[in-house]
Design a protein around this motif. Sequence first.
Motif, short mmCIF file in Angstrom:
data_model
loop_
_atom_site.label_atom_id
_atom_site.label_comp_id
_atom_site.label_asym_id
_atom_site.label_seq_id
_atom_site.Cartn_x
_atom_site.Cartn_y
_atom_site.Cartn_z
N TYR A 179 0.86 -1.18 0.00
CA TYR A 179 0.00 0.00 0.00
C TYR A 179 0.90 1.24 0.00
O TYR A 179 1.44 1.61 1.05
CB TYR A 179 -0.89 0.02 1.25
CG TYR A 179 -1.72 -1.22 1.43
CD1 TYR A 179 -2.93 -1.39 0.77
CD2 TYR A 179 -1.28 -2.24 2.28
CE1 TYR A 179 -3.69 -2.55 0.95
CE2 TYR A 179 -2.03 -3.40 2.46
CZ TYR A 179 -3.23 -3.54 1.80
OH TYR A 179 -3.97 -4.68 1.97
N PRO A 180 1.11 1.86 -1.15
CA PRO A 180 2.04 3.00 -1.21
C PRO A 180 1.58 4.16 -0.33
O PRO A 180 0.39 4.42 -0.18
CB PRO A 180 2.04 3.38 -2.69
CG PRO A 180 0.79 2.81 -3.25
CD PRO A 180 0.50 1.57 -2.45
N GLU A 181 2.55 4.85 0.25
CA GLU A 181 2.28 6.02 1.08
C GLU A 181 3.07 7.21 0.55
O GLU A 181 4.05 7.05 -0.18
CB GLU A 181 2.72 5.75 2.53
CG GLU A 181 1.92 4.69 3.24
CD GLU A 181 2.36 4.54 4.69
OE1 GLU A 181 3.18 5.36 5.16
OE2 GLU A 181 1.89 3.59 5.35
N LYS A 182 2.63 8.39 0.96
CA LYS A 182 3.37 9.61 0.61
C LYS A 182 4.61 9.67 1.48
O LYS A 182 4.54 9.88 2.69
CB LYS A 182 2.49 10.84 0.86
CG LYS A 182 3.14 12.15 0.43
CD LYS A 182 2.17 13.31 0.61
CE LYS A 182 2.81 14.63 0.20
NZ LYS A 182 1.88 15.76 0.33
N ILE A 183 5.76 9.42 0.87
CA ILE A 183 7.02 9.38 1.60
C ILE A 183 7.78 10.68 1.40
O ILE A 183 8.04 11.10 0.27
CB ILE A 183 7.90 8.19 1.14
CG1 ILE A 183 7.23 6.88 1.53
CG2 ILE A 183 9.30 8.28 1.73
CD1 ILE A 183 8.04 5.66 1.18
N LEU A 184 8.13 11.33 2.50
CA LEU A 184 9.00 12.50 2.45
C LEU A 184 10.44 12.02 2.49
O LEU A 184 10.85 11.35 3.43
CB LEU A 184 8.72 13.43 3.63
CG LEU A 184 7.32 14.06 3.66
CD1 LEU A 184 7.10 14.81 4.96
CD2 LEU A 184 7.13 15.01 2.47
#
Length: 410
Positions: A179-184
């Motif tokens: 489940y891709p996430e918004k990665i900083l």
Amino acid sequence: MNQKVLSYLFLFLSVVIIFSLFFVDSLASKNKIFKTCKMVSENIYIQGEYLKNWLDECKLKTQKFYSYLDQKNQRQELDFANTLLAELKVSHLQIFDEQESSKIWEEWDLQNGLNSQYINGDLVITRVEKLNSGKISGLKMGDVVKSFNGDVVSPEIINTQAGTIVVSRKNKELKFQLYPEKILEDNRLEILEVNNVSVLKVPSFKAKYFSYQELDKIMKNLENKKKILIDMRGNAGGNFVAGLRFLSYFICQPQKIGSFIKSKKENKFSVAELPDDLDDDLQIDILNQSHRVELSTFATRQCILGKVGVIINSQTASTAEMVANTFREINKAKIFGAGSSGQLLVGIWYNLDHIWSGGVKIMIPEAEYISRENKKIEEVGVTVDKVIYDRLSDYQNGSDSWLEQASKEM
């Protein structure tokens, strides 16, 4: 047919041709894509007949594009515009929508925290990172990807899309949900030890990571190290002064390392030097005022005297290529890995609010880099002294294969 009829026919055809040419020019001047092409032609470092022919082609192709599509959305227009820009075959020339430019400037992306690449025909997980939520996918370095959502896929897809991934690990097939996430992204410099070699990881040359306060801290840990391997794999570049500051700790005495040449600058005798200031706007102003901008390293409070090696790959670009090439020319450093991308031009960002809507931006290459040994990096890239190939056994043992091999060659 008498002479009078022929005269009227000739006059009629002349009016039709003139009107058609006027209509074509009028249509071209109104469409967003051609306006963008015209802006590129006025600013890009390329000159001459090649550029003129490209602009003429842009006019014709955009006319066909707009006449062919009854309903046009901005994504279609942007994609077509980038196709035309790609025909110039130079780096740092691309249009970005608001989300794409936000990802670049704010350093985020939707990811599963996975790096992978093909090794002997198999797609292998080469790095697994924690997501911002703290979730861990369950995948491990060295897992061999068998399928993703039932298909054979590319590294980019398994790192950016949701779905079911099946991998082989120690002769067992395992299944995980992604489940891709918004990665900083955190692109700060980092030091680790591999086979008694200090590896300095430099993932970016974004200005915010290169204050002297931060650099002094990291470099202090390298002062007494005998062997230092600078890892710039995947480093797409950034601020040129950041690169010069970084080099200064290893070159120790200020030296010229190269120049930017802006061929369209009318005053061919205008020369400036890039000051020790990370401000992007200042660097652009200096470039706009000068035909040639000299690049030199700066005086620093620390001097790293250990033996230096550099590791790069095909994603190493721009400022990172300048840094790698300088280590070779001045420090005689050995370079490991794979040849770099060959994308070393000075790209200037522009807002296109006057042409497009919705926060569209463009990067245009306006100057070439020439090294102190009179070498160009654009298209050619930085070559390596020792090619490194991935070894599956290293990853399955939990080791970065490239660092394992390069450190042993130091």
